[in-house]
Design a protein around this motif. Structure first.
Motif, PDB file in Angstrom:
ATOM      1  N   GLU A   1     178.454  16.528 119.640  1.00  0.00           N
ATOM      2  CA  GLU A   1     177.494  17.591 119.352  1.00  0.00           C
ATOM      3  C   GLU A   1     177.845  18.906 120.045  1.00  0.00           C
ATOM      4  O   GLU A   1     177.822  19.970 119.430  1.00  0.00           O
ATOM      5  CB  GLU A   1     176.123  17.143 119.869  1.00  0.00           C
ATOM      6  CG  GLU A   1     175.002  17.937 119.316  1.00  0.00           C
ATOM      7  CD  GLU A   1     174.433  17.212 118.141  1.00  0.00           C
ATOM      8  OE1 GLU A   1     174.957  17.431 117.029  1.00  0.00           O
ATOM      9  OE2 GLU A   1     173.526  16.410 118.333  1.00  0.00           O
ATOM     10  N   VAL A   2     178.139  18.788 121.323  1.00  0.00           N
ATOM     11  CA  VAL A   2     178.422  19.991 122.114  1.00  0.00           C
ATOM     12  C   VAL A   2     179.660  20.699 121.558  1.00  0.00           C
ATOM     13  O   VAL A   2     179.682  21.919 121.410  1.00  0.00           O
ATOM     14  CB  VAL A   2     178.644  19.626 123.599  1.00  0.00           C
ATOM     15  CG1 VAL A   2     179.010  20.853 124.394  1.00  0.00           C
ATOM     16  CG2 VAL A   2     177.400  18.987 124.170  1.00  0.00           C
TER      17      VAL A   2
ATOM     18  N   VAL B   1     165.288  26.786 116.348  1.00  0.00           N
ATOM     19  CA  VAL B   1     165.735  27.785 117.318  1.00  0.00           C
ATOM     20  C   VAL B   1     166.320  29.011 116.611  1.00  0.00           C
ATOM     21  O   VAL B   1     166.010  30.139 116.950  1.00  0.00           O
ATOM     22  CB  VAL B   1     166.763  27.172 118.285  1.00  0.00           C
ATOM     23  CG1 VAL B   1     167.383  28.247 119.159  1.00  0.00           C
ATOM     24  CG2 VAL B   1     166.077  26.123 119.149  1.00  0.00           C
TER      25      VAL B   1
ATOM     26  N   MET C   1     185.075  27.241 125.758  1.00  0.00           N
ATOM     27  CA  MET C   1     183.781  26.988 125.127  1.00  0.00           C
ATOM     28  C   MET C   1     182.724  28.042 125.447  1.00  0.00           C
ATOM     29  O   MET C   1     181.724  28.147 124.749  1.00  0.00           O
ATOM     30  CB  MET C   1     183.260  25.597 125.525  1.00  0.00           C
ATOM     31  CG  MET C   1     184.171  24.480 125.057  1.00  0.00           C
ATOM     32  SD  MET C   1     183.543  22.840 125.434  1.00  0.00           S
ATOM     33  CE  MET C   1     182.264  22.626 124.205  1.00  0.00           C
TER      34      MET C   1
ATOM     35  N   LEU D   1     178.789  22.311 118.102  1.00  0.00           N
ATOM     36  CA  LEU D   1     177.977  23.526 118.211  1.00  0.00           C
ATOM     37  C   LEU D   1     178.801  24.689 118.756  1.00  0.00           C
ATOM     38  O   LEU D   1     178.645  25.832 118.328  1.00  0.00           O
ATOM     39  CB  LEU D   1     176.758  23.271 119.100  1.00  0.00           C
ATOM     40  CG  LEU D   1     175.688  22.355 118.484  1.00  0.00           C
ATOM     41  CD1 LEU D   1     174.607  22.008 119.495  1.00  0.00           C
ATOM     42  CD2 LEU D   1     175.059  22.998 117.252  1.00  0.00           C
TER      43      LEU D   1
ATOM     44  N   LEU E   1     168.801  34.528 117.860  1.00  0.00           N
ATOM     45  CA  LEU E   1     169.936  34.228 116.998  1.00  0.00           C
ATOM     46  C   LEU E   1     169.664  34.643 115.572  1.00  0.00           C
ATOM     47  O   LEU E   1     170.554  34.717 114.753  1.00  0.00           O
ATOM     48  CB  LEU E   1     170.242  32.730 117.034  1.00  0.00           C
ATOM     49  CG  LEU E   1     170.710  32.229 118.377  1.00  0.00           C
ATOM     50  CD1 LEU E   1     170.765  30.717 118.377  1.00  0.00           C
ATOM     51  CD2 LEU E   1     172.060  32.804 118.705  1.00  0.00           C
TER      52      LEU E   1
ATOM     53  N   GLU F   1     173.141  28.989 124.498  1.00  0.00           N
ATOM     54  CA  GLU F   1     172.555  28.744 123.181  1.00  0.00           C
ATOM     55  C   GLU F   1     172.492  27.245 122.877  1.00  0.00           C
ATOM     56  O   GLU F   1     171.530  26.759 122.286  1.00  0.00           O
ATOM     57  CB  GLU F   1     173.354  29.489 122.106  1.00  0.00           C
ATOM     58  CG  GLU F   1     173.144  31.004 122.164  1.00  0.00           C
ATOM     59  CD  GLU F   1     174.165  31.791 121.351  1.00  0.00           C
ATOM     60  OE1 GLU F   1     173.826  32.934 120.972  1.00  0.00           O
ATOM     61  OE2 GLU F   1     175.272  31.294 121.103  1.00  0.00           O
TER      62      GLU F   1
ATOM     63  N   GLU G   1     166.289  20.905 115.051  1.00  0.00           N
ATOM     64  CA  GLU G   1     166.023  21.705 116.238  1.00  0.00           C
ATOM     65  C   GLU G   1     166.804  23.023 116.177  1.00  0.00           C
ATOM     66  O   GLU G   1     166.299  24.089 116.484  1.00  0.00           O
ATOM     67  CB  GLU G   1     166.419  20.893 117.465  1.00  0.00           C
ATOM     68  CG  GLU G   1     166.035  21.508 118.771  1.00  0.00           C
ATOM     69  CD  GLU G   1     164.569  21.884 118.836  1.00  0.00           C
ATOM     70  OE1 GLU G   1     164.241  22.802 119.584  1.00  0.00           O
ATOM     71  OE2 GLU G   1     163.747  21.269 118.113  1.00  0.00           O
ATOM     72  N   LEU G   2     168.032  22.911 115.699  1.00  0.00           N
ATOM     73  CA  LEU G   2     168.889  24.069 115.526  1.00  0.00           C
ATOM     74  C   LEU G   2     168.216  25.063 114.583  1.00  0.00           C
ATOM     75  O   LEU G   2     168.179  26.262 114.846  1.00  0.00           O
ATOM     76  CB  LEU G   2     170.218  23.606 114.927  1.00  0.00           C
ATOM     77  CG  LEU G   2     171.321  24.608 114.654  1.00  0.00           C
ATOM     78  CD1 LEU G   2     171.717  25.296 115.935  1.00  0.00           C
ATOM     79  CD2 LEU G   2     172.525  23.902 114.057  1.00  0.00           C
TER      80      LEU G   2
ATOM     81  N   GLU H   1     169.618  25.750 124.550  1.00  0.00           N
ATOM     82  CA  GLU H   1     168.386  26.052 123.831  1.00  0.00           C
ATOM     83  C   GLU H   1     168.203  25.087 122.657  1.00  0.00           C
ATOM     84  O   GLU H   1     167.130  24.532 122.440  1.00  0.00           O
ATOM     85  CB  GLU H   1     168.477  27.486 123.316  1.00  0.00           C
ATOM     86  CG  GLU H   1     167.157  28.165 123.133  1.00  0.00           C
ATOM     87  CD  GLU H   1     167.367  29.645 122.781  1.00  0.00           C
ATOM     88  OE1 GLU H   1     166.506  30.155 122.065  1.00  0.00           O
ATOM     89  OE2 GLU H   1     168.383  30.244 123.190  1.00  0.00           O
ATOM     90  N   VAL H   2     169.286  24.882 121.916  1.00  0.00           N
ATOM     91  CA  VAL H   2     169.225  24.012 120.743  1.00  0.00           C
ATOM     92  C   VAL H   2     168.945  22.564 121.144  1.00  0.00           C
ATOM     93  O   VAL H   2     168.147  21.875 120.516  1.00  0.00           O
ATOM     94  CB  VAL H   2     170.543  24.082 119.935  1.00  0.00           C
ATOM     95  CG1 VAL H   2     170.587  23.003 118.877  1.00  0.00           C
ATOM     96  CG2 VAL H   2     170.673  25.442 119.272  1.00  0.00           C
ATOM     97  N   LEU H   3     169.612  22.107 122.178  1.00  0.00           N
ATOM     98  CA  LEU H   3     169.455  20.706 122.570  1.00  0.00           C
ATOM     99  C   LEU H   3     168.318  20.506 123.568  1.00  0.00           C
ATOM    100  O   LEU H   3     168.078  19.397 124.020  1.00  0.00           O
ATOM    101  CB  LEU H   3     170.769  20.172 123.156  1.00  0.00           C
ATOM    102  CG  LEU H   3     171.984  20.222 122.205  1.00  0.00           C
ATOM    103  CD1 LEU H   3     173.218  19.651 122.886  1.00  0.00           C
ATOM    104  CD2 LEU H   3     171.710  19.458 120.910  1.00  0.00           C
ATOM    105  N   GLU H   4     167.655  21.590 123.901  1.00  0.00           N
ATOM    106  CA  GLU H   4     166.541  21.551 124.849  1.00  0.00           C
ATOM    107  C   GLU H   4     166.909  20.831 126.132  1.00  0.00           C
ATOM    108  O   GLU H   4     166.279  19.845 126.524  1.00  0.00           O
ATOM    109  CB  GLU H   4     165.313  20.910 124.184  1.00  0.00           C
ATOM    110  CG  GLU H   4     164.766  21.781 123.053  1.00  0.00           C
ATOM    111  CD  GLU H   4     163.451  21.264 122.472  1.00  0.00           C
ATOM    112  OE1 GLU H   4     163.353  20.030 122.329  1.00  0.00           O
ATOM    113  OE2 GLU H   4     162.572  22.079 122.183  1.00  0.00           O
TER     114      GLU H   4
END
Lengths: 86, 226
Positions: free
Chosen positions: A38-39, B69, B15, A42, B75, A52, B65-66, A55-58
């Motif tokens: 996932e990381v 957000v 990253m 994204l 965003l 960010e 969730e994406l 934020e998405v993965l809380e």
């Protein structure tokens, strides 16, 4: 001096392998746990920063960092394993 | 700096980004460490190769969730209003497209809908009436809606169309009939999978477009096989 040369040769070899590498990389990516994949997804495919992603993965920024570090290391280990199987 | 820390920083530099201090420290370490010089080239090569893979799906939970957000936060600027709904469609379909591959490789996507179910075209017609609802709120609702469909593997496609009259063509070429052009009220589309018309209708009725007073035209797709 010789060691340095070997190193450069290895780097060049690494960068020049074409299509198989992509196949193996794909396989390696799917060997990761979904959380780690996932990381990477994204970040690489959606261009998200650590903040960010958090934020998405809380989750916290430090959790994202840790997960990113493990994910990329695991990806490399998986890639090495696959390369040695070929 | 030890090599462990150097690898962390190499990964961060790919990253995310490094602070100037971290970058200086990393460079200093790499100058004196052949192993990390090699590691950096390997990580960098892997990172750039990743770009060449088909886009994998985020897990369905993250997708929803994406969407939330993306819809609600800063965003948003990356996406414009309805395009956001299409974008999330694309993002999630990236998953559907890569499905065979993902699941054959032990991917975690849960397919809850038969691949042989009929598919339906939802034509998004008319302008939604937002009233006191903010566009951001609408986008957020679209994301949640599309995300939910995608998580059930029901979403096959989604695009927003440009807000121009388009072109109407006939045997004599382009029509100059402005009335005809004014009739064009299709703003975008979704393609979904559902068991039958009733099921497709039930799904369509939950869409934000309906909620805000727009119209959806549903047509079952008749697959042409050779």
């Amino acid at each position: 001096m010789n060691e340095r040369l070997t190193l450069e040769a290895r780097i060049r070899k690494d960068l020049s392998k074409p299509d198989d590498r992509i196949e193996l990389l794909h396989e390696a990516l799917y060997r990761l746990t979904p959380e780690k994949r996932e990381v990477i997804v994204l970040s690489r495919f959606h261009g998200f920063s650590y903040a960010e992603i958090a934020e998405v993965l809380e989750c916290s920024l430090s959790a994202v960092k840790t997960r990113a570090h493990r994910a990329m290391r695991d990806l490399h280990v998986a890639l090495r394993e696959l390369e040695s199987e070929v | 700096m030890n090599c462990e820390r150097a690898v962390d920083l190499i990964i961060d530099s790919l990253m995310d980004r490094l602070t100037d201090d971290d970058e200086a420290e990393l460079e200093e370490h790499i100058r004196s460490c052949d192993a990390c010089t090699l590691r950096r080239s390997e990580f960098t090569a892997t990172w750039s190769s990743l770009r060449e893979l088909p886009q994998p799906e985020p897990s369905s939970v993250a997708a929803v969730e994406l969407g939330r957000v993306l819809g609600e936060r800063k965003l948003l600027r990356r996406y414009s209003l309805l395009a956001a709904a299409a974008a999330v469609g694309f993002l999630l379909i990236g998953g559907a497209g890569g499905y065979g591959l993902a699941s054959s490789r032990g991917g975690s996507a849960a397919v809850t809908v038969e691949d042989r179910s009929p598919s339906f075209l939802l034509l998004v017609r008319g302008e939604p009436e937002l009233g006191s609802t903010s566009p951001e709120q609408l986008v957020s609702e679209y994301f949640a809606w599309a995300g939910q469909l995608a998580s059930q593997a029901r979403l096959l496609g989604a695009e927003k169309l440009k807000d121009d009259p388009g072109r109407w063509l006939g045997p004599t070429g382009r029509s100059r009939d402005e009335d005809l052009q004014a009739r064009s009220d299709i703003g975008g589309y979704f393609v979904i999978r559902a068991a039958n018309y009733d099921a497709a209708e039930a799904i369509a009725m939950t869409s934000p477009h309906i909620k805000y007073g727009g119209t959806l035209e549903i047509r079952e797709i008749d697959p042409v096989t050779q």
